[in-house]
Design a protein around this motif. Sequence first.
Motif, PDB file in Angstrom:
ATOM      1  N   VAL A  54     -31.826 -10.714  24.253  1.00 33.05           N
ATOM      2  CA  VAL A  54     -30.635 -10.711  23.402  1.00 33.05           C
ATOM      3  C   VAL A  54     -30.178 -12.143  23.115  1.00 33.05           C
ATOM      4  CG1 VAL A  54     -28.183 -10.088  23.334  1.00 33.05           C
ATOM      5  CG2 VAL A  54     -29.874  -8.415  24.070  1.00 33.05           C
ATOM      6  N   SER A  55     -30.155 -12.984  24.139  1.00 32.80           N
ATOM      7  CA  SER A  55     -29.734 -14.378  23.946  1.00 32.80           C
ATOM      8  C   SER A  55     -30.662 -15.118  23.000  1.00 32.80           C
ATOM      9  CB  SER A  55     -29.693 -15.103  25.286  1.00 32.80           C
ATOM     10  OG  SER A  55     -28.781 -14.501  26.145  1.00 32.80           O
ATOM     11  N   SER A  56     -31.957 -14.927  23.173  1.00 35.48           N
ATOM     12  CA  SER A  56     -32.901 -15.643  22.314  1.00 35.48           C
ATOM     13  C   SER A  56     -32.861 -15.119  20.883  1.00 35.48           C
ATOM     14  CB  SER A  56     -34.319 -15.543  22.879  1.00 35.48           C
ATOM     15  OG  SER A  56     -34.735 -14.195  22.911  1.00 35.48           O
ATOM     16  N   ILE A  57     -32.623 -13.824  20.693  1.00 31.16           N
ATOM     17  CA  ILE A  57     -32.490 -13.295  19.334  1.00 31.16           C
ATOM     18  C   ILE A  57     -31.291 -13.923  18.643  1.00 31.16           C
ATOM     19  CG2 ILE A  57     -31.834 -11.221  18.039  1.00 31.16           C
ATOM     20  CD1 ILE A  57     -33.744  -9.651  19.829  1.00 31.16           C
ATOM     21  N   LEU A  58     -30.171 -14.054  19.346  1.00 30.91           N
ATOM     22  CA  LEU A  58     -28.990 -14.683  18.756  1.00 30.91           C
ATOM     23  C   LEU A  58     -29.249 -16.155  18.420  1.00 30.91           C
ATOM     24  CD1 LEU A  58     -26.150 -13.126  20.929  1.00 30.91           C
ATOM     25  CD2 LEU A  58     -26.708 -12.616  18.554  1.00 30.91           C
ATOM     26  N   ILE A  59     -29.948 -16.847  19.290  1.00 27.59           N
ATOM     27  CA  ILE A  59     -30.251 -18.258  19.021  1.00 27.59           C
ATOM     28  C   ILE A  59     -31.217 -18.387  17.847  1.00 27.59           C
ATOM     29  CG2 ILE A  59     -31.387 -20.300  19.981  1.00 27.59           C
ATOM     30  CD1 ILE A  59     -30.072 -19.602  22.636  1.00 27.59           C
ATOM     31  N   PHE A  60     -32.239 -17.520  17.782  1.00 32.66           N
ATOM     32  CA  PHE A  60     -33.160 -17.544  16.648  1.00 32.66           C
ATOM     33  C   PHE A  60     -32.435 -17.226  15.341  1.00 32.66           C
ATOM     34  CE2 PHE A  60     -36.866 -16.627  19.617  1.00 32.66           C
ATOM     35  CZ  PHE A  60     -37.368 -17.914  19.507  1.00 32.66           C
ATOM     36  N   ALA A  61     -31.498 -16.283  15.368  1.00 36.18           N
ATOM     37  CA  ALA A  61     -30.738 -15.941  14.165  1.00 36.18           C
ATOM     38  C   ALA A  61     -29.878 -17.117  13.712  1.00 36.18           C
ATOM     39  CB  ALA A  61     -29.869 -14.718  14.420  1.00 36.18           C
TER      40      ALA A  61
END
Length: 93
Positions: A54-61
């Motif tokens: 979840v954290s990495s998806i938010l950072i990628f977004a």
Amino acid sequence: MVKTLRGLGIVIIVMAVILGIVSGYAYAPEPLRSYEDKEFLWSIAIMWWAGGIVSSILIFAFAHLLDYIEDMSRRLYEIENTTRKIHLEVKEP
């Protein structure tokens, strides 16, 4: 900035996988007998993995959003330069 955020997202995924495995073994209950193996707590590991994803998806977004903003800024700069050249050419004669 965008490359840094993408790299940070990859680091978070890798760290979440590693910490999930380590925590799964560290927080497992001790065996009753000495010849039994220590079990793996999947619930702890899955919590780490889900949090990392979840954290990495938010950072990628956020990195993708910044990439779009940089692209729009570059295009607006090109439009501004083109209109200034046209304005100077019209003003001179």
